[in-house]
Design an enzyme around this catalytic site. Sequence first.
Site, mmCIF file in Angstrom:
data_model
loop_
_atom_site.group_PDB
_atom_site.id
_atom_site.type_symbol
_atom_site.label_atom_id
_atom_site.label_comp_id
_atom_site.label_asym_id
_atom_site.label_seq_id
_atom_site.Cartn_x
_atom_site.Cartn_y
_atom_site.Cartn_z
ATOM 1 N N HIS A 123 41.597 39.429 23.226
ATOM 2 C CA HIS A 123 41.371 40.770 22.697
ATOM 3 C C HIS A 123 40.022 40.882 22.011
ATOM 4 C CE1 HIS A 123 45.966 41.441 22.550
ATOM 5 N NE2 HIS A 123 45.455 41.543 23.754
ATOM 6 N N ARG A 155 36.295 47.837 37.558
ATOM 7 C CA ARG A 155 37.319 46.779 37.540
ATOM 8 C C ARG A 155 38.579 47.362 36.898
ATOM 9 N NH1 ARG A 155 32.534 43.239 36.063
ATOM 10 N NH2 ARG A 155 32.538 41.517 37.545
ATOM 11 N N ARG A 157 37.886 49.555 42.300
ATOM 12 C CA ARG A 157 38.453 48.376 42.954
ATOM 13 C C ARG A 157 39.949 48.315 42.673
ATOM 14 N NH1 ARG A 157 36.130 42.588 41.437
ATOM 15 N NH2 ARG A 157 37.328 42.870 39.536
ATOM 16 N N GLU A 162 33.843 37.917 48.946
ATOM 17 C CA GLU A 162 33.879 36.978 47.814
ATOM 18 C C GLU A 162 34.307 35.582 48.259
ATOM 19 O OE1 GLU A 162 35.178 39.060 43.961
ATOM 20 O OE2 GLU A 162 36.728 39.595 45.399
ATOM 21 N N ASN A 200 29.891 36.552 42.034
ATOM 22 C CA ASN A 200 30.469 35.597 41.077
ATOM 23 C C ASN A 200 31.455 34.689 41.801
ATOM 24 O OD1 ASN A 200 29.135 37.224 39.277
ATOM 25 N ND2 ASN A 200 30.956 38.344 38.674
ATOM 26 N N ASP A 201 32.374 35.318 42.504
ATOM 27 C CA ASP A 201 33.362 34.510 43.214
ATOM 28 C C ASP A 201 32.748 33.831 44.427
ATOM 29 O OD1 ASP A 201 35.816 34.480 41.839
ATOM 30 O OD2 ASP A 201 35.989 36.629 42.203
ATOM 31 N N ARG A 222 33.713 29.104 37.953
ATOM 32 C CA ARG A 222 32.784 30.002 37.250
ATOM 33 C C ARG A 222 32.979 30.005 35.740
ATOM 34 N NH1 ARG A 222 34.878 35.864 39.495
ATOM 35 N NH2 ARG A 222 34.095 36.754 37.560
ATOM 36 N N CYS A 243 27.521 43.352 43.859
ATOM 37 C CA CYS A 243 28.066 43.784 42.563
ATOM 38 C C CYS A 243 28.415 42.638 41.619
ATOM 39 C CB CYS A 243 29.280 44.677 42.769
ATOM 40 S SG CYS A 243 30.706 43.812 43.409
HETATM 41 C C1 PEP Z 1 32.577 38.943 41.703
HETATM 42 O O1 PEP Z 1 33.415 38.077 41.963
HETATM 43 O O2 PEP Z 1 31.358 38.797 41.833
HETATM 44 C C2 PEP Z 1 33.019 40.245 41.185
HETATM 45 C C3 PEP Z 1 32.184 41.238 41.048
HETATM 46 O O3 PEP Z 1 34.332 40.338 40.803
HETATM 47 P P1 PEP Z 1 34.908 39.720 39.437
HETATM 48 O O4 PEP Z 1 33.741 39.205 38.644
HETATM 49 O O5 PEP Z 1 35.632 40.819 38.760
HETATM 50 O O6 PEP Z 1 35.793 38.641 39.939
HETATM 51 MG MG MG Z 2 35.518 38.593 42.043
#
Ligand code: PEP
Ligand code: MG
Length: 762
Positions: free
Chosen positions: A370, A477, A513, A611, A634-635, A645, A682
């Site tokens: 939180h 998100r 999403r 991803e 990111n993924d 990550r 993104c």
């Molecule tokens: C990502 O994986 O790059 C992404 C934008 O989704 P999240 O960071 O919410 O997993």
């Molecule tokens: Mg992701």
Amino acid sequence: MAPIVGSQMLGTLRRIVQEVNNAPSLDVALQRIVLRVKQAMGVDTCSIYLRDSEQMYVLMATQGLNPTAVGRVRLSPKKGLIGLVGERAEPINLDDAPSHKCYQYFPETGEEAFHGFLGVPIIQQSQVVGVLAVQEVEGGRFEEDSVSFLITVAAQLASAIAHAEVTGDTERLLGKERRSDRPLVGLAGSAGVALGCAVVVYPPADLNAVPDRLVSDTAVEVQQLMAAVDAVRNDIKLLLVRLSDMGVSEDDRVLFEVYLMMLDSGGMVDKIVEYIDQGLWAAGALKKAVLEHVSVFEAMEDPYLSERALDIRDLGIRILAHLQNVPDRANDYPASTVLVGEEITATMLAEVPPGVLSAVISVRGSNNSHVAILARAMGVPCVMGVTDFPTGRVDGQEIVVDGYQGKVYIKPSVAISREYQRLVAEEREFSAELDGLRDEPAKTKDGVVIPLYANTGLLSDIGPSLKYGAEGVGLYRTEFPFIIRDRFPGEDEQCRIYRQVFDAFKGRPVVVRSLDIGGDKALSYFPINEENPFLGWRGIRVTLDHPEIFLVQMRAIFRASEGGDNLNILLPMVTNLSEVELAKQLISRAAKELEEEGVVIRPYQLGVMIEVPAAVFQAEQLARQVDFLSVGTNDLTQYLLAVDRNNPQVAHLFDSLHPSVLQALQHVVKSAHNSGKQVSICGEMAGDPAAAILLLAMGADSLSMNASSLPRVKWVIRNMTQRQAGQLLEEALQSDSAAATRERLNKVLNDVGLGGLLRAGK
Ligand code: PEP
Ligand code: MG
């Protein structure tokens, strides 16, 4: 000596590690190690040398050598057997040390009496931080088992020692004051950088210390309990008002509503009264009921649920403080307060008066805590989960918090302090300077335009997104409104939340999403227990298995976007073409049902997130199934490089500039374009000014990032040409490593006068 073997070695090791972990200070830890190793190996001496800030090996603890030599013997890294172990970074095992050409005699240690020598390096993140050595009066090489044992002890020691060095323990031991340029690393909880003064906060009362006591007048106890519960309820209401004054949106304040609900709803309070009725005094009954609730939650493996245990304990402690009439601790919060604690709760954060909070550090907790969610809502840098953080020793200390990289510097060196002061000033300056660019397009000097969108999650992201000139929302998100509640939000509730986003971005694209839970995003009310959550039930895999959740969400999204023409739906974690087909069927079903109910469904775009490596290679087919692709770097980086990550241990290996990631990205962009579809980026990579140059060159059709990154990226793009970017991409694709590419891009940015855009440490 008798060799140490097998299970005996393991048991001894475990004991040593435990003792070291329980030691109150590094000094004591080192003394215990040398004693235990000497006993376990049956050797005549055991000594530890650590490297100080001048790279000299200092004798820090010994058993068997002259104890007065501790702190006085300092060896140059190029000299003596200790220097040799350090230089070679491997064990050195000698039958007669004095006859070795590197042997150096120190009269202080009384070493001439020893012949057998075994030294092993203590290595942390490929750096030698010290040497552990044993010696024997008798000559003769040490057995292989002994060498293995000493190597294992040294490996276990490394992290404790590196940590001590960061916090200045080693220097303190040597009677020196040192400022540190090595950070402690946690998780980036909320972006931004800050320098400030640490204020360590801790719970106002100790539940565990409450004794059991029996009373006869239970009515009085119940009365006192109710008065305390009322007082806490009032405290929380006041905090709610304060948060709202500080600009935290209603949606984000929902955490505190949950607190109030916990006090209102019969559950816990009824239980406390029940225990009082059985004869316990109020404080004892409170402790019993709260700890029971807490242990139920703590027993659950899900991290989000464990955090709910924290909320319950926090509430219990607050009630106890009122029961005990503990006066409100008027903490002295200096200007630039860095709030530090073992487990910072949302209420602790809200108690800091407006205008003085610079940053937050919580030893426990994650991005989902939180406190991290609130910090993001308030735009305050925050680092979570900084293990080994010396909470007890930092109150009042100068501290630097880097919420971009999850780094914390305690008593930073002058250089680090200066660098971060520059960054803080630069951030401030940028926001002033870049205000002027707010409504300008991200257009290269040779006329190529690329729309820049914002990633959002909480409603409080809307303000900054608009402020920084986002041309739309490239990634909404939706899991955040789910995470901060204690049940699935209903269709109407979701609709209300989503509508605020659509309304705020009227006439501009909004990419919503579908619920992306699993992995590191857990719902307290929908536990997922898995060995390997990132390879498990996450994203679309969950929602396709639960069409009822997916359909409700789609209905809410359609209803929320009614009347606008900016709806884009995005599917996360797609691995198979069939997943897209199934999702399309469900989406059409939701749309059809709504149309039957009289809701107007306007044309919308459907997209798939890339991803997972599998999706990279099927990007063209996926693109044909939908209207657009969006790459979650990111993924994708996590899965391509096999680097968690969220794991600080391997954070240095997580870099989206890795040539393989770049090649995958280029392949995706080409695949989308081959199918006549657009592709957006993104992940965090899109918000990295250096990386954005390459994405632009690849032909990405838009970039979506955290709002705070928008100005920098726009600035870079406006100061580049597509041609220049293209050349850099060519080089980057051929590069050997992410580090080489980063260096090259940094240099180019520096040369064109954009060096200030680079983050410290990158
Ligand atoms: C990502 O994986 O790059 C992404 C934008 O989704 P999240 O960071 O919410 O997993
Ligand atoms: Mg992701």
